[in-house]
Design a protein around this motif. Structure first.
Motif, PDB file in Angstrom:
ATOM      1  N   MET A  66       0.787  -1.217  -0.027  1.00 61.15           N
ATOM      2  CA  MET A  66       0.191   0.000   0.054  1.00 61.15           C
ATOM      3  C   MET A  66       0.839   1.327  -0.114  1.00 61.15           C
ATOM      4  O   MET A  66       1.902   1.257   0.644  1.00 61.15           O
ATOM      5  N   ASN A  67       0.599   2.049  -0.915  1.00 59.74           N
ATOM      6  CA  ASN A  67       1.487   3.378  -1.153  1.00 59.74           C
ATOM      7  C   ASN A  67       0.919   4.225  -0.032  1.00 59.74           C
ATOM      8  O   ASN A  67      -0.059   4.365   0.603  1.00 59.74           O
ATOM      9  N   ASP A  68       1.809   5.376   0.093  1.00 54.85           N
ATOM     10  CA  ASP A  68       1.519   6.516   0.960  1.00 54.85           C
ATOM     11  C   ASP A  68       0.220   7.308   0.753  1.00 54.85           C
ATOM     12  O   ASP A  68      -0.617   7.515   1.562  1.00 54.85           O
ATOM     13  N   ALA A  69      -0.062   7.572  -0.516  1.00 54.56           N
ATOM     14  CA  ALA A  69      -1.351   8.206  -0.824  1.00 54.56           C
ATOM     15  C   ALA A  69      -2.593   7.556  -0.562  1.00 54.56           C
ATOM     16  O   ALA A  69      -3.575   7.898   0.133  1.00 54.56           O
ATOM     17  N   GLN A  70      -2.379   6.029  -0.667  1.00 52.55           N
ATOM     18  CA  GLN A  70      -3.463   5.116  -0.153  1.00 52.55           C
ATOM     19  C   GLN A  70      -3.724   4.986   1.303  1.00 52.55           C
ATOM     20  O   GLN A  70      -5.014   4.851   1.946  1.00 52.55           O
ATOM     21  N   MET A  71      -2.582   5.062   1.926  1.00 51.83           N
ATOM     22  CA  MET A  71      -2.594   4.877   3.418  1.00 51.83           C
ATOM     23  C   MET A  71      -3.233   6.252   3.798  1.00 51.83           C
ATOM     24  O   MET A  71      -3.969   6.153   4.859  1.00 51.83           O
ATOM     25  N   LEU A  72      -2.908   7.457   3.370  1.00 51.53           N
ATOM     26  CA  LEU A  72      -3.482   8.758   3.848  1.00 51.53           C
ATOM     27  C   LEU A  72      -4.932   8.455   3.604  1.00 51.53           C
ATOM     28  O   LEU A  72      -5.761   9.115   4.297  1.00 51.53           O
ATOM     29  N   LEU A  73      -5.373   8.140   2.446  1.00 48.53           N
ATOM     30  CA  LEU A  73      -6.766   8.064   2.358  1.00 48.53           C
ATOM     31  C   LEU A  73      -7.620   7.026   3.152  1.00 48.53           C
ATOM     32  O   LEU A  73      -8.833   7.323   3.466  1.00 48.53           O
ATOM     33  N   ASP A  74      -6.883   5.956   3.425  1.00 44.28           N
ATOM     34  CA  ASP A  74      -7.613   5.085   4.615  1.00 44.28           C
ATOM     35  C   ASP A  74      -7.573   5.557   5.810  1.00 44.28           C
ATOM     36  O   ASP A  74      -8.583   5.433   6.559  1.00 44.28           O
ATOM     37  N   THR A  75      -6.763   6.378   6.345  1.00 44.22           N
ATOM     38  CA  THR A  75      -6.635   7.000   7.570  1.00 44.22           C
ATOM     39  C   THR A  75      -7.583   8.136   7.458  1.00 44.22           C
ATOM     40  O   THR A  75      -8.466   8.276   8.556  1.00 44.22           O
ATOM     41  N   ARG A  76      -7.729   8.760   6.458  1.00 45.94           N
ATOM     42  CA  ARG A  76      -9.091   9.872   6.240  1.00 45.94           C
ATOM     43  C   ARG A  76     -10.387   9.286   6.496  1.00 45.94           C
ATOM     44  O   ARG A  76     -11.240   9.578   7.293  1.00 45.94           O
ATOM     45  N   GLU A  77     -10.586   8.106   5.984  1.00 44.15           N
ATOM     46  CA  GLU A  77     -12.005   7.278   6.028  1.00 44.15           C
ATOM     47  C   GLU A  77     -12.061   7.052   7.453  1.00 44.15           C
ATOM     48  O   GLU A  77     -13.247   6.812   7.923  1.00 44.15           O
ATOM     49  N   LYS A  78     -10.973   6.248   7.928  1.00 50.05           N
ATOM     50  CA  LYS A  78     -11.177   5.826   9.319  1.00 50.05           C
ATOM     51  C   LYS A  78     -11.566   7.180  10.305  1.00 50.05           C
ATOM     52  O   LYS A  78     -12.479   6.726  11.335  1.00 50.05           O
ATOM     53  N   VAL A  79     -10.898   8.145  10.230  1.00 53.23           N
ATOM     54  CA  VAL A  79     -11.251   9.380  11.133  1.00 53.23           C
ATOM     55  C   VAL A  79     -12.574   9.826  10.672  1.00 53.23           C
ATOM     56  O   VAL A  79     -13.279  10.227  11.869  1.00 53.23           O
TER      57      VAL A  79
END
Length: 566
Positions: free
Chosen positions: A1-14
């Motif tokens: 998982m790249n950084d951009a996807q990790m950022l999106l996943d984090t956003r969705e969790k928050v």
């Protein structure tokens, strides 16, 4: 998982976390407000705002019933800020939420909606909800299928559909709140987690908002009343200037400061702030200060004109008022009582067991049964103790009212019945006369009050049945009522009818166009209880001194009934 996807996943969790707890953006200071000077800073709710947020959140979490809150408010406590903050957090983070802000005019709506737009504009970009449309009238959120819309109560036709969050601002100032809210509120589903917050400063009495708040106060509707007095706000306090002697006064331009200090435990700094606002912001108008910065719900809602009675004393009366021992009705000539609160007959004291002459009197104001008619109202007064022992209040046909008064009189040792005849000087036929005529025909043995008059033909003194209310006798009624209220803090006579106290609070004195003094209820209110109680005070003074039937009546005259007996 790249950084951009990790950022999106984090956003969705928050965002998912916030969707389950929309108070998070408020708690963490992610929402920005603006001062009067234009400075922007994170919104940290004050005590009042936090209390309102906690109330809404507790009901949201309980998920049991719709959230319906009425907020009669002092000025500048940030109620609108809190309501819009919650509205934005809910509609932008919780899926499928539709918000509606209704201001009392276009400017009011725009001012509050600018606050909402700022919440969105200044939100952390990483978490800000994506929008489909943003303009001067609405924000449409694409990520949550939510939206926030504004409207003005000045618009003639306002309809809503699928609203889940509604904020009505300054509702007491809506041109036609009954029609406006009647078109909107039914569109909001009656299910848990739908929210309606209606807030306003006071705007007199008899309007939709005042009546809704009063009903909520009495527990007669499903609204939660959220009232915060001005003195709970920490910023409403000013240090005293050096050498300033603040001695609380019991009367004068600032009202009864001693009462406020002792009742609400006010500090000298709070009293000094109060004086400054009365002098500088309210131009010395104490009643205007009480409306804008109320300490009680009664102060929030005031009528035009000058109050006849001291609200401080009436509040003390209300605080000590006791519920009736029993309530009920009169049916088939029998008094039917129960211990619940249903029924138009209230009894605070039962008749004494000993047989008395002239101990009780009944004062009866007459109303009617047609639309808009006044109420029939009657009080039973114990002339020995000075207490009100029973009351009738309702809409009755004349023949019914006659029976009720007669049965009540027989129960209270043949109490004298003083029936008001509210007619012009000519004493033409009217409802009061109908009640008197029926009483005399159906119950010729009734102990009725007779007033002394000069016969037009013979020019001799004679008597007529009934208490005739005219300009002269109304002055006497008001004088007796004022004396009773002013002397109450000393005599402390039991005074338990909260309905009467409420009517007294909206009974005012005004000047007619011709300069004559007039006493009436403010527009939209009633004074039936006030009049019937006042008539009782006047009539009680004219009656013979009370005595036990086994005793001979006293020949010595005195105005003190208890002294006469002893």
């Amino acid at each position: 998982m790249n950084d951009a996807q990790m950022l999106l996943d984090t956003r969705e969790k928050v965002r998912h976390y916030i969707a389950n707890d929309w108070t998070v953006p408020i708690k963490l200071g992610w929402m920005v407000i603006q001062s009067d000077e234009g400075a922007k800073f994170p919104w940290i709710p004050n005590d009042t705002q936090q209390e309102l947020i906690d109330l809404v959140w507790a009901k949201w979490e309980a998920n049991v019933e719709p959230i319906r809150i009425l907020v009669p408010k002092p000025r500048r406590l940030g109620i609108s800020t809190a309501a819009e903050g919650m509205g934005y957090a809910i509609t932008s983070f919780v899926p499928n939420q539709s918000g509606f802000l209704l201001g009392y005019n276009d400017e009011n709506a725009r001012t509050i909606f600018e606050m909402t737009q700022r919440y969105h504009r200044e939100m952390e970009p990483f978490l800000r909800t994506k929008t489909r449309a943003t303009n001067a009238q609405e924000i449409v959120f694409s990520e949550t299928d939510g939206k926030l819309v504004i409207g003005s109560a000045q618009n003639k036709e306002i309809r809503g559909k699928g609203i889940t969050f509604f904020h009505g601002s300054e509702v007491a100032f809506y041109p036609d709140p009954k029609k406006t809210l009647g078109g909107l509120l039914p569109s909001i589903p009656e299910r848990p987690r739908t929210i309606i917050i209606l807030e306003s400063t006071g705007n007199g009495v008899g309007n939709w908002f005042e009546e809704a708040c009063r009903a909520a106060e009495r527990g007669e509707n499903n609204w939660t009343l959220f009232f915060i007095p001005w003195w709970k706000e920490p910023k409403y306090s000013v240090p005293l200037p050096e050498g300033y002697d603040l001695t609380p006064m019991s009367s004068g331009q600032y009202g009864d400061e001693l009462y406020y200090q002792t009742t609400y435990n006010l500090t000298p700094e709070q009293l000094y702030w109060r004086r400054r606002v009365i002098d500088n912001q309210c131009q010395g108008d104490l009643n205007f200060f009480m409306q804008e910065y109320p300490a009680t719900l009664d102060e929030c809602f005031q009528g035009t004109g000058y109050p006849v009675f001291s609200h401080e004393i009436l509040n003390q009366m209300a605080a000590e008022a006791k519920p009736p021992l029993a309530t009920g009705l009169i049916e088939d000539g029998e008094i039917v009582l129960s211990e619940d609160d249903r029924g138009w007959l209230k009894v605070w004291q039962y008749p004494v067991e000993e047989a008395w002459h002239h101990r009780y009197c009944i004062s009866a104001d007459t109303g009617g049964t047609w639309e808009g008619a006044d109420y029939d109202s009657a009080y039973v007064r114990d002339r020995v103790t000075g207490e009100t022992v029973a009351a009738i209040h309702g809409h009755f046909d004349a023949y019914e009212y006659v029976e009720y008064l007669y049965v009540l009189s027989r129960w209270f040792h043949n109490a004298m019945i003083a029936i008001e005849i509210n007619v012009a000087e000519s004493e033409t036929d009217e409802f009061g006369n109908t009640v008197v005529d029926l009483m005399l025909r159906q119950h010729p043995d009734a102990n009725v009050y007779r007033r002394k008059v000069i016969d037009d033909q013979s020019k001799r003194e004679t008597t007529r049945v009934g208490f005739h209310t005219n300009r002269s006798t109304k002055q006497s009624i008001v004088d007796h009522l004022r004396q009773f209220v002013n002397e109450w803090p000393v005599k402390r006579q039991a005074f338990n009818d909260r309905g009467l106290i409420d009517e007294m609070k909206t009974y005012i004195v005004t000047q007619t166009k011709t300069g004559k003094t007039s006493w009436n209820a403010v527009e939209g209110k009633k004074d039936d209880r006030v009049m019937s109680f006042g008539i009782g005070l006047v009539v009680a003074e004219t009656m013979p001194m009370p005595y036990l039937k086994k005793q001979q009546p006293k020949t010595q005259t005195t105005e003190d009934a208890l002294e006469a007996i002893l």
